[in-house]
Design a protein around this motif. Structure first.
Motif, PDB file in Angstrom:
ATOM      1  N   PRO A  86      -5.779   4.956   6.483  1.00 10.35           N
ATOM      2  CA  PRO A  86      -5.110   4.561   5.249  1.00 10.35           C
ATOM      3  C   PRO A  86      -5.777   5.213   4.049  1.00 10.35           C
ATOM      4  N   PHE A  87      -4.962   5.378   3.021  1.00 11.08           N
ATOM      5  CA  PHE A  87      -5.443   6.026   1.825  1.00 11.08           C
ATOM      6  C   PHE A  87      -6.264   5.060   0.988  1.00 11.08           C
ATOM      7  N   VAL A 110       1.171   3.673   8.126  1.00  9.03           N
ATOM      8  CA  VAL A 110      -0.218   4.120   8.212  1.00  9.03           C
ATOM      9  C   VAL A 110      -1.045   3.280   9.173  1.00  9.03           C
ATOM     10  N   ASN A 111      -0.620   2.061   9.436  1.00  9.32           N
ATOM     11  CA  ASN A 111      -1.291   1.271  10.468  1.00  9.32           C
ATOM     12  C   ASN A 111      -0.333   0.201  11.004  1.00  9.32           C
ATOM     13  N   SER A 154       0.044  -2.800  10.592  1.00  4.73           N
ATOM     14  CA  SER A 154       0.600  -3.883   9.781  1.00  4.73           C
ATOM     15  C   SER A 154       2.009  -3.560   9.280  1.00  4.73           C
ATOM     16  N   PHE A 155       2.457  -2.315   9.463  1.00  6.84           N
ATOM     17  CA  PHE A 155       3.786  -1.961   8.974  1.00  6.84           C
ATOM     18  C   PHE A 155       4.826  -1.789  10.085  1.00  6.84           C
ATOM     19  N   HIS A 190       3.581  -2.233   0.456  1.00  9.56           N
ATOM     20  CA  HIS A 190       3.210  -0.826   0.557  1.00  9.56           C
ATOM     21  C   HIS A 190       4.288   0.062  -0.080  1.00  9.56           C
TER      22      HIS A 190
END
Ligand code: NAG
Ligand code: NAG
Ligand code: NAG
Length: 383
Positions: A46-47, A308-309, A311-312, A348
């Motif tokens: 993640p950024f 990105v991980n 959780s999405f 996000h």
């Protein structure tokens, strides 16, 4: 891609430029991804702000992270932009590129820039030109409804004669989370109340959007998991085949943009089966804006910026087995977990993929091309 407009072109070289613009449509997809959405160096991580600080010298041209992560302030330099777009969204079933273009140019016009779009209506019918404050859309169609290059450049030249364009830009989201409209949509389309998980897929129902893969994966999964339901929006050859899958699949055909928002709000998880590692899929961002988790292939463009991980949502390798595994995970998690992932998605999406973020970044990109002063970040006006 933007390029500086030097002098008026004749109609004959015009067609070449327009062809060039079609090619650069593809390029802009990649530049968009590269400029605003490119993953950080270590891909799937993640950024975070720490990474901006490390190694960023304040010159946006050297930035190796998405510009959407920055916060640009207002500034007072105004641009006059010419835009060649293959089509402009009018009526049902516009594609992702034209909807992206409409969102971006509306937002840039709202920021005070003068925008002139040379295009044709996406429904290929006759429509009057659009003039809304700073946004001017000129329809230059031939008899078949595609762009008449000579006509488009005639109009372009006359407007350029009144004051030269700063840049010529070529290329080909706005949905909200609303559970009630989603529930209404489910009732209207007769989705049984006792189904456990509603999945949705949207877009052109053609082979390279991955529909053979979803068809096979869903027919497998629906044999063992009777409570799952699939809603399909869009038209194309695969619509018929989906309809043959049985009573827990419903094919809705192409939806008007106004209906799309209700549609997205009706699912528990949004499925994107694409077989092409394409730039950035608009449907994923739209579903996330509606607070829905996504199930999508693990291409770098998606894993690095959108999902990105975990959780999405869920990712899979583009083959039936891996797809089925991802579907099983989503079904096993169930509506409550899916809902929580959806909330994370929406947060996000709102922080990264909004029209104003995109317009801010594009505006800064054009200003930086025009005057290197704007390539610095932060400027005193930045937030
Ligand atoms: C997932 O990524 C988001 C956005 O970068 C971050 O806020 C969140 O903490 C991450 N979650 C996990 C479980 O890594
Ligand atoms: C394209 O536009 C030019 C200039 O207005 C016009 O002369 C020509 O007939 C048009 N061609 C088609 C195929 O519509
Ligand atoms: C849902 O209800 C219908 C009609 O009452 C029934 O035929 C069907 O088997 C039920 N489905 C599930 C997954 O329980």
């Amino acid at each position: 891609m933007g390029f500086r407009h030097q002098n008026s072109r004749s109609s004959s070289s015009g067609c070449f430029s327009l062809r060039f613009s079609t090619i650069s449509t593809i390029i802009i997809l990649f530049t968009s991804v590269y400029l605003f959405l490119s993953p950080t160096k270590r891909g799937s991580e993640p950024f975070s702000w720490t990474k901006i600080e490390t190694g960023f010298n304040g010159d946006l041209r050297d930035a190796n992270f998405p510009w959407n992560s920055l916060c640009f302030g207002n500034n007072f330099d105004k641009l006059k932009l010419a835009v060649f777009s293959k089509t402009w969204p009018v009526g049902a079933a516009p594609g992702g590129m034209e909807r992206h273009a409409a969102t971006l140019y509306h937002a840039l016009a709202a920021k005070g820039h003068e925008i002139h779009v040379f295009t044709v209506p996406s429904d290929r019918k006759h429509h009057l030109d659009i003039h809304e404050d700073n946004l001017h859309v000129y329809f230059a169609a031939n008899d078949h409804g595609s762009v008449n290059c000579s006509l488009a450049f005639e109009i372009f030249n006359s407007i350029n004669a009144n004051g030269p364009f700063d840049y010529v830009h070529t290329e080909s989201v706005s949905f909200v989370h609303d559970p009630e409209s989603g529930a209404r949509f489910r009732r209207k389309h007769g989705i049984p109340q006792n189904v456990s998980v509603v999945m949705e897929v949207a877009g052109r129902l053609v082979r390279d959007k991955g529909h053979p893969l979803l068809y096979e994966a869903f027919s497998k999964i629906s044999k063992t998991h009777t409570g799952v339901y699939l809603l399909v929006a869009g038209s194309g050859p695969w619509g018929k085949r989906y309809a043959e899958l049985g009573s827990n699949v419903k094919v809705l055909g192409a939806l008007e943009p106004s209906k799309l928002s209700e549609f997205y709000n009706a699912n528990d998880v949004f499925v994107n089966p694409t077989l092409r590692p394409q730039g950035l899929d608009l449907t994923l961002m739209e579903a996330m804006h509606c607070g829905k988790p996504v199930l999508t292939p693990n291409y770098p463009s998606i894993v690095g910026t959108v999902v990105v991980n975990q959780s999405f949502g869920y990712t899979f390798s583009p083959n039936v087995e891996s797809f089925v595994d991802a579907l099983k995970s989503a079904i096993k998690d169930g509506p409550k977990v899916l809902q929580n992932k959806g909330i994370a998605c929406r947060k996000h999406a709102l922080s990264m993929f909004t029209a104003s973020k995109m317009a801010d970044a594009y505006e800064r990109f054009f200003l930086c091309l025009k005057n290197p002063r704007f390539c610095q970040y932060p400027l005193p006006t930045d937030c």
